[in-house]
Structures are given as structure tokens and as C-alpha cells.
Write a protein that holds these residues in place. Structure first.
Motif, PDB file in Angstrom:
ATOM      1  N   GLU A 142      -8.381  -1.372  -1.875  1.00  0.00           N
ATOM      2  CA  GLU A 142      -7.772  -2.890  -1.480  1.00  0.00           C
ATOM      3  C   GLU A 142      -7.007  -3.333  -2.379  1.00  0.00           C
ATOM      4  OE1 GLU A 142     -11.832  -4.121  -0.148  1.00  0.00           O
ATOM      5  OE2 GLU A 142     -11.153  -4.793   1.600  1.00  0.00           O
ATOM      6  N   LEU A 143      -6.175  -2.481  -3.102  1.00  0.00           N
ATOM      7  CA  LEU A 143      -5.433  -2.803  -4.283  1.00  0.00           C
ATOM      8  C   LEU A 143      -3.968  -3.062  -3.769  1.00  0.00           C
ATOM      9  CD1 LEU A 143      -6.664  -0.334  -6.939  1.00  0.00           C
ATOM     10  CD2 LEU A 143      -6.997  -2.710  -6.924  1.00  0.00           C
ATOM     11  N   GLU A 144      -3.357  -4.262  -3.891  1.00  0.00           N
ATOM     12  CA  GLU A 144      -1.929  -4.309  -3.352  1.00  0.00           C
ATOM     13  C   GLU A 144      -1.059  -3.162  -3.803  1.00  0.00           C
ATOM     14  OE1 GLU A 144      -0.907  -6.897  -1.473  1.00  0.00           O
ATOM     15  OE2 GLU A 144       1.375  -6.282  -1.562  1.00  0.00           O
ATOM     16  N   GLY A 145      -0.399  -2.445  -2.748  1.00  0.00           N
ATOM     17  CA  GLY A 145       0.344  -1.200  -3.210  1.00  0.00           C
ATOM     18  C   GLY A 145      -0.100   0.124  -3.670  1.00  0.00           C
ATOM     19  N   GLY A 146      -1.605  -0.107  -3.516  1.00  0.00           N
ATOM     20  CA  GLY A 146      -2.169   1.216  -4.142  1.00  0.00           C
ATOM     21  C   GLY A 146      -2.629   2.070  -2.719  1.00  0.00           C
ATOM     22  N   LEU A 147      -3.813   2.026  -2.199  1.00  0.00           N
ATOM     23  CA  LEU A 147      -4.256   2.798  -0.963  1.00  0.00           C
ATOM     24  C   LEU A 147      -4.787   2.198  -0.293  1.00  0.00           C
ATOM     25  CD1 LEU A 147      -5.282   6.413  -2.856  1.00  0.00           C
ATOM     26  CD2 LEU A 147      -3.259   5.692  -1.505  1.00  0.00           C
ATOM     27  N   ALA A 148      -4.185   0.916   0.202  1.00  0.00           N
ATOM     28  CA  ALA A 148      -5.078  -0.341   1.186  1.00  0.00           C
ATOM     29  C   ALA A 148      -4.552  -0.097   2.429  1.00  0.00           C
ATOM     30  CB  ALA A 148      -4.542  -1.700   0.324  1.00  0.00           C
ATOM     31  N   THR A 149      -3.384   0.656   2.801  1.00  0.00           N
ATOM     32  CA  THR A 149      -2.994   0.520   4.192  1.00  0.00           C
ATOM     33  C   THR A 149      -2.658   2.054   4.497  1.00  0.00           C
ATOM     34  OG1 THR A 149      -0.682   0.213   3.793  1.00  0.00           O
ATOM     35  CG2 THR A 149      -2.175  -1.767   3.900  1.00  0.00           C
ATOM     36  N   PRO A 150      -2.541   2.238   5.968  1.00  0.00           N
ATOM     37  CA  PRO A 150      -1.882   3.523   6.374  1.00  0.00           C
ATOM     38  C   PRO A 150      -0.643   3.941   5.715  1.00  0.00           C
ATOM     39  CG  PRO A 150      -3.052   2.481   8.164  1.00  0.00           C
ATOM     40  CD  PRO A 150      -3.139   1.637   7.145  1.00  0.00           C
ATOM     41  N   GLU A 151       0.246   2.911   5.778  1.00  0.00           N
ATOM     42  CA  GLU A 151       1.547   2.772   5.257  1.00  0.00           C
ATOM     43  C   GLU A 151       1.609   3.304   3.652  1.00  0.00           C
ATOM     44  OE1 GLU A 151       0.181   0.324   6.953  1.00  0.00           O
ATOM     45  OE2 GLU A 151       1.315   1.029   8.752  1.00  0.00           O
ATOM     46  N   ASP A 152       0.665   2.658   3.021  1.00  0.00           N
ATOM     47  CA  ASP A 152       0.402   3.192   1.480  1.00  0.00           C
ATOM     48  C   ASP A 152       0.144   4.674   1.377  1.00  0.00           C
ATOM     49  OD1 ASP A 152       0.721   0.552   0.461  1.00  0.00           O
ATOM     50  OD2 ASP A 152      -1.488   0.207   0.310  1.00  0.00           O
ATOM     51  N   TYR A 153      -0.641   5.058   2.161  1.00  0.00           N
ATOM     52  CA  TYR A 153      -0.991   6.525   2.269  1.00  0.00           C
ATOM     53  C   TYR A 153       0.155   7.232   2.511  1.00  0.00           C
ATOM     54  CZ  TYR A 153      -6.268   6.395   1.632  1.00  0.00           C
ATOM     55  OH  TYR A 153      -7.343   6.370   1.320  1.00  0.00           O
ATOM     56  N   GLY A 154       1.163   7.116   3.626  1.00  0.00           N
ATOM     57  CA  GLY A 154       2.256   7.396   4.100  1.00  0.00           C
ATOM     58  C   GLY A 154       3.288   7.618   2.753  1.00  0.00           C
ATOM     59  N   ARG A 155       3.547   6.317   2.101  1.00  0.00           N
ATOM     60  CA  ARG A 155       4.496   6.273   1.016  1.00  0.00           C
ATOM     61  C   ARG A 155       4.199   7.378  -0.141  1.00  0.00           C
ATOM     62  NH1 ARG A 155       4.916   1.139   2.734  1.00  0.00           N
ATOM     63  NH2 ARG A 155       2.867   0.482   1.574  1.00  0.00           N
ATOM     64  N   PHE A 156       2.621   7.255  -0.463  1.00  0.00           N
ATOM     65  CA  PHE A 156       2.348   8.136  -1.615  1.00  0.00           C
ATOM     66  C   PHE A 156       2.505   9.776  -1.198  1.00  0.00           C
ATOM     67  CE2 PHE A 156       0.513   8.790  -5.450  1.00  0.00           C
ATOM     68  CZ  PHE A 156      -0.808   9.642  -5.569  1.00  0.00           C
ATOM     69  N   ALA A 157       2.150  10.033   0.057  1.00  0.00           N
ATOM     70  CA  ALA A 157       2.453  11.348   0.458  1.00  0.00           C
ATOM     71  C   ALA A 157       3.748  11.945   0.322  1.00  0.00           C
ATOM     72  CB  ALA A 157       1.790  11.303   1.920  1.00  0.00           C
ATOM     73  N   GLU A 158       4.642  10.964   0.699  1.00  0.00           N
ATOM     74  CA  GLU A 158       5.939  11.214   0.341  1.00  0.00           C
ATOM     75  C   GLU A 158       6.322  11.620  -0.999  1.00  0.00           C
ATOM     76  OE1 GLU A 158       7.812   7.829   2.341  1.00  0.00           O
ATOM     77  OE2 GLU A 158       9.428   9.447   3.200  1.00  0.00           O
ATOM     78  N   LYS A 159       5.602  10.632  -1.891  1.00  0.00           N
ATOM     79  CA  LYS A 159       6.030  10.957  -3.426  1.00  0.00           C
ATOM     80  C   LYS A 159       5.352  12.363  -3.816  1.00  0.00           C
ATOM     81  CE  LYS A 159       4.715   8.516  -7.566  1.00  0.00           C
ATOM     82  NZ  LYS A 159       3.945   7.267  -8.100  1.00  0.00           N
ATOM     83  N   LEU A 160       4.263  12.640  -3.116  1.00  0.00           N
ATOM     84  CA  LEU A 160       3.755  13.953  -3.689  1.00  0.00           C
ATOM     85  C   LEU A 160       4.384  15.154  -3.155  1.00  0.00           C
ATOM     86  CD1 LEU A 160      -0.226  13.093  -2.915  1.00  0.00           C
ATOM     87  CD2 LEU A 160       1.085  12.799  -5.268  1.00  0.00           C
TER      88      LEU A 160
END
Ligand SMILES: O=C(O)[C@H](O)[C@@H](O)[C@@H](O)C(=O)NO
Ligand SMILES: [Mg+2]
Length: 382
Positions: A142-160
Motif C-alpha cells: 500500500e506504498l504510494e508509487g510502489g505496488l499499490a494498484t494494478p497500474e503500479d504493476y503495469g508501470r513496473f512491468a514496462e520497466k522490467l
């Protein structure tokens, strides 16, 4: 070749990983934690090493079990020494765990390699010198900009994907996250990742470990629509029949068991029962490189892949010496952490990954860890 000493050095290492109430890692402020290095030494001065939590190599287990089996023995007799130590488990009042067996077995393999000045994956018999990695993302938070939302996961996946990963595994939200577990949120995160990375990146999920059969079925059917490669540990792995039921009701491959005890013997029962489509092993989970290799070969006999749990040199050795696994699990990863920074007690990454997503197996002697002995001495606490 005769083992003359078994000892442990405990030291402080700095990390930003913090464990939650289920033992899952999340990012937090830097803090120091104790780490142990197990040392097995022979009469001619050769040493082998393994690392782990101090409690798995605490004086009680080293003095009462490990030393009794190893001291005075030929260090090359790994198969016999592993069985003799494993037989002590039944009468140990659950004090001698598979984690301790793994620490000893890894140090014995490391000793063999260092004594011969050879990398262990070449001693065992390499199948490859590089292994494709999937990025294993930490559990949600539940960290702001961490892995708190589906969109957070999507953004991080793009980075990976930009980093080179061709596979990504999501660990989704679990307690103590306030609203977790939630199958629909899991599927939203998986859909966001699929949307972000496109159809060619391999995706997998490692879900809340205690879903019901019905929740797991809903999750699995949703993942089938998203083209995921496998569903992992969505239910308690103590119920093999629940996995048999799930495998019979899903098309997406069901993978496991990761955390179930019983080493390679129990994994043979999972294969025999048809409980999973892809088997799972892990050096820490089954008691060492020795039983992990047996699990790989067992799966091979049944035409099955066996995917390896966990990162690090010991698991990379098993992947490098096996045909029937497709991935190395590189992680755990989080937007707030830089995995490639490695550990302060090692002078190099054990699992360097190129831009194409391949981890290159180090050709250093032993299991391949570049140990910073000076750092360990300077930060010793016991
Ligand atoms: O603590 C755990 O359950 C594991 O470390 C987990 O987070 C992760 O390593 C895993 O399950 N990989 O498959
Ligand atoms: Mg897992």
C-alpha cells in the motif's frame, strides 16, 4: 579430503528488505540484519561456504547434528553425508530442518568446487552457461508509487521489459494489506501487466497461498484469458488433492509444490497423483542442491518441466545443470529497490543479467559466489 571443522561466522549486512507477517519481503528503510556464513574445512585447508539466516545454523544444530555427521568424513561423500544428516531429522524434535540440510549440502558442493578450482555447474555437468530469467515481483503493498494498484504493476512491468526481462511473475496482494486477498484485484493487476507488456512477454502469477478451490478456479480461468504461463501456490500446498482438483478443472498449467515439505520424495507423489502440470523445487525448500537435482531428474522422467524456486548461486547451479526448466527466478523485485546493487558481503552479483534477459552463470570456483571475506570479518558479531 577429511573434514576437520564446521564453523559459523555471523555478521551484519545492510538491507532495505523487511519481512511482513507472512514472511514476504517489502521495501523499507535501510537497516542492519544478521547473516550467517557456514564454513566447512578440511585437513588440507580447503573450505566451502554457504549463507543463510543464523537460526538455521545455530550452535544447537551444528553441535548436535552437523558436526556429528561431518567431522572425520571425506567431504566428497556428499550423497552419504546428505542421507545421514537427513536421517537425524526424524529424531531431532523438528530442530533439524531442510534449511539446515540445504546450508550443509551447498557448502559441501562449494567445497568440492573450490578444492578443485572448478565451478560446480561444470563438475555436475552443465547443460548451459546462461539461463533466461523472469523478474519475480514482490508481493503487493500500500506504498504510494510502489505496488499499490494494478497500474503500479503495469508501470513496473514496462520497466522490467526495458531492463531485458522476457518473463515476469506477479506476487499479488496478501494480508497484511488491509483489503487483501481479492481475486478480482489480482486479475486487474494481471490484466494491467498484460496490457503494458503486450502478448509476447511470458507472465505467471504466484498468488495468495490460502485461496479456496473456488477462488483459485476463478483466478485461473481469468488468467487463461490473459495468456499466462502458469498459476502458482494459490492454495495451501498441504492439500495435494486440491491441486489435483484445480489441475483437472483448468487449462492453464498449475505449478508446484514450492513450500510443501517432503523433499524430492513428496514431489514424486505430486507427479504420480497428477496434482500439477509443472513441478517445483528449490535448494532451500528440499534440503540442498543434491535433492533439488533429484527432483529435476524425476520430473524429466515424466516429461515435465520443473521450475526452481528462488534466486542465488545455489539455485542457478541447478538451473544451469538441468534441461527441463525454462527460467531462473530473479528477484524479488520492487520499484523502490535496485536488485542489481547486490549484497555488501559479495563483491559481484551471483546472477548478472544481460539486456536480453539471460543470467550468465559465473565460472568462479565453487557455487560461484564472490565472497568479500574482509567485509565479513569487519562486520562480525559472533
Ligand atoms: O516468502 C515466500 O513465500 C517466497 O520468498 C516468495 O515470496 C517467493 O520467493 C516465491 O514464492 N517465489 O516463487
Ligand atoms: Mg512461489
Amino acid at each position: 579430503m577429511i573434514i576437520t571443522d564446521v564453523s559459523v561466522k555471523t555478521f551484519l549486512t545492510t538491507t532495505r528488505r523487511h519481512a511482513d507477517t507472512a514472511g514476504h519481503a517489502h521495501p523499507g528503510p535501510e537497516h542492519k540484519v544478521k547473516q550467517a556464513m557456514l564454513i566447512i574445512r578440511t585437513e588440507d585447508g580447503h573450505e566451502g561456504y554457504s549463507f543463510g539466516a543464523p537460526e538455521i545454523v545455530r550452535p544447537h544444530v551444528i553441535d548436535k547434528f552437523v558436526k556429528k555427521v561431518l567431522i572425520g568424513q571425506d567431504h566428497r561423500d556428499r550423497e552419504r553425508l546428505w542421507h545421514e544428516l537427513a536421517h537425524w531429522q526424524r529424531g531431532s524434535a523438528a530442530q533439524l530442518t531442510d534449511r539446515t540440510l540445504a546450508a550443509v549440502d551447498v557448502a559441501l558442493w562449494d567445497l568440492a568446487g573450490r578444492a578443485l578450482n572448478q565451478p560446480v555447474h561444470k563438475l555436475i555437468g552443465a547443460y548451459r552457461n546462461k539461463v533466461r530469467a523472469y523478474g519475480s515481483i514482490m508481493c503487493g503493498d500500500e506504498l504510494e508509487g510502489g505496488l499499490a494498484t494494478p497500474e503500479d504493476y503495469g508501470r513496473f512491468a514496462e520497466k522490467l521489459v526495458k531492463r531485458g526481462y522476457k518473463g515476469i511473475k506477479l506476487h499479488t496482494w496478501m494480508p497484511p494489506v488491509s483489503w487483501a486477498p481479492d481475486v478480482k484485484m489480482d486479475l486487474k493487476a494481471c490484466a494491467a501487466v498484460r496490457e503494458a507488456v503486450g502478448p509476447d512477454i511470458h507472465l505467471m502469477i504466484d498468488a495468495f497461498h490460502w485461496y479456496s478451490r473456488v477462488d483459485s478456479l476463478e483466478l485461473g480461468r481469468g488468467l487463461e484469458k490473459l495468456g499466462f504461463d502458469w498459476i502458482e501456490e494459490s492454495m495451501d500446498e498441504q492439500s495435494m488433492s486440491s491441486y489435483k482438483w484445480l489441475s483437472d478443472n483448468l487449462d492453464i498449467p498449475v505449478l508446484g509444490p514450492e513450500s510443501a515439505s517432503g523433499k524430492h520424495w513428496h514431489r514424486a507423489e505430486w507427479v504420480k497423483s497428477g496434482a500439477v502440470d509443472i513441478l517445483r523445487t528449490g535448494v532451500s525448500d528440499v534440503g540442498g542442491i543434491t535433492p533439488a537435482l533429484k527432483t529435476m531428474r524425476l520430473a524429466e522422467c515424466f516429461g515435465m518441466d520443473c521450475e526452481i524456486h528462488g534466486n542465488g548461486s545455489m539455485n542457478l547451479v541447478v538451473a544451469a545443470t538441468s534441461k527441463n526448466c525454462r527460467w531462473y527466478e530473479r528477484g524479488l523485485l520492487h520499484p523502490f529497490l535496485e536488485y542489481d546493487d547486490g549484497f555488501d558481503y559479495l563483491t559481484a552479483l551471483s546472477d548478472p543479467m544481460d539486456q536480453d534477459g539471460y543470467v550468465h552463470v559465473p565460472d568462479r570456483p565453487g557455487i560461484g559466489e564472490a565472497i568479500n571475506f574482509e567485509f565479513i570479518e569487519n562486520n562480525r558479531v559472533e
